[in-house]
Write an enzyme that holds these catalytic residues in place. Structure first.
Site, PDB file in Angstrom:
ATOM      1  N   ILE A   1     -66.973  56.791 -24.115  1.00  0.00           N
ATOM      2  CA  ILE A   1     -65.510  56.653 -24.188  1.00  0.00           C
ATOM      3  C   ILE A   1     -65.010  55.875 -22.973  1.00  0.00           C
ATOM      4  CG2 ILE A   1     -63.308  57.875 -24.347  1.00  0.00           C
ATOM      5  CD1 ILE A   1     -65.174  58.382 -26.767  1.00  0.00           C
ATOM      6  N   LYS A   2     -64.251  54.830 -23.267  1.00  0.00           N
ATOM      7  CA  LYS A   2     -63.715  53.996 -22.190  1.00  0.00           C
ATOM      8  C   LYS A   2     -62.259  54.387 -21.951  1.00  0.00           C
ATOM      9  CE  LYS A   2     -64.545  49.100 -21.250  1.00  0.00           C
ATOM     10  NZ  LYS A   2     -64.528  47.785 -21.897  1.00  0.00           N
TER      11      LYS A   2
END
Ligand code: E4P
Length: 219
Positions: free
Chosen positions: A82-83
């Site tokens: 997850i960015k």
């Protein structure tokens, strides 16, 4: 040094994955828009092409919605990372997600202090944007150097993911400093193999080989 492809183009990822040199992929909302594909669908397809981390970015700016988006994204595949943006809400989200064992890439890092915060939030990766830093009159490499020094001082596990790489010299300098990962447009990854003396050497060897009249049996 790990090599990630900074693209959401399936054909480019397939081509690089076949070389065995690809360790992961990073995407961002701009790259998804460029691909013209559905975000969830294309991310799922990319996750099936590489074993390593595939960064998928949340677009919410508040922690609660970031968490909900992350929940959707992390269900896509086990190798989704997850960015989140380097904001207080992004860091809070990072801390929560990594606490649950989810990989997190804290993106849009432009200062060593920001990188220090990302490490304190338990980030798996921090993404300093070298090219954009250079474009704005700063020294992208100085940023990588400072982050390396700070992370080594405190033995942080967060990996330095050199991003916004524009050319081969960015890769070389990042590797010299000890960035853990470089994420690059596919054309930059491919450019690393080129050298005029390699081409010239092959040409010379093949010319001489031709004079021998020999062939190497292939079956
Ligand atoms: C990193 O994860 C980003 O997607 C990327 O490197 C941004 O690069 P750009 O500055 O070329 O858009």
């Amino acid at each position: 040094m790990k090599f990630f492809a900074d693209t959401a183009e399936i054909s480019e990822i397939e081509e690089l994955a076949e070389t065995g040199l690809l360790d992961g992929v990073t995407t961002n909302p701009s790259l998804i828009a460029k691909s013209g594909r559905d975000f969830i669908e294309v991310t799922k397809e990319i996750c099936g092409l590489v074993d390593g981390p595939v960064s998928a970015e949340v677009v919410a700016l508040d922690h609660d919605t970031m968490m909900k988006e992350a929940e959707t994204l992390r269900k896509i595949a086990d190798n989704v990372c997850i960015k989140v943006p380097l904001t207080m809400d992004g860091l809070k989200t990072c801390k929560k997600l990594t606490g649950d064992g989810t990989m997190v890439n804290v993106t849009l890092c432009f200062s060593a202090n920001q990188a220090l915060l990302a490490a304190k939030a338990g980030a798996t990766f921090v993404s300093p944007f070298i090219g954009r830093h250079d474009d704005n009159g700063f020294d992208g490499m100085e940023l990588i150097r400072d982050i390396r020094l700070i992370y080594d001082n405190y033995l942080y596990d967060t990996e330095i993911l050199a991003a916004s790489i524009r050319h081969a010299t960015h890769v070389l300098e990042s590797a010299r400093i000890g960035a853990d990962v470089a994420t690059m447009p596919p054309k930059v990854i491919k450019s690393l193999v080129s050298h005029v003396l390699t081409d010239k050497g092959i040409e010379g060897f093949l010319a001489d080989w031709g004079k021998t009249g020999q062939t190497i049996p292939t079956s």
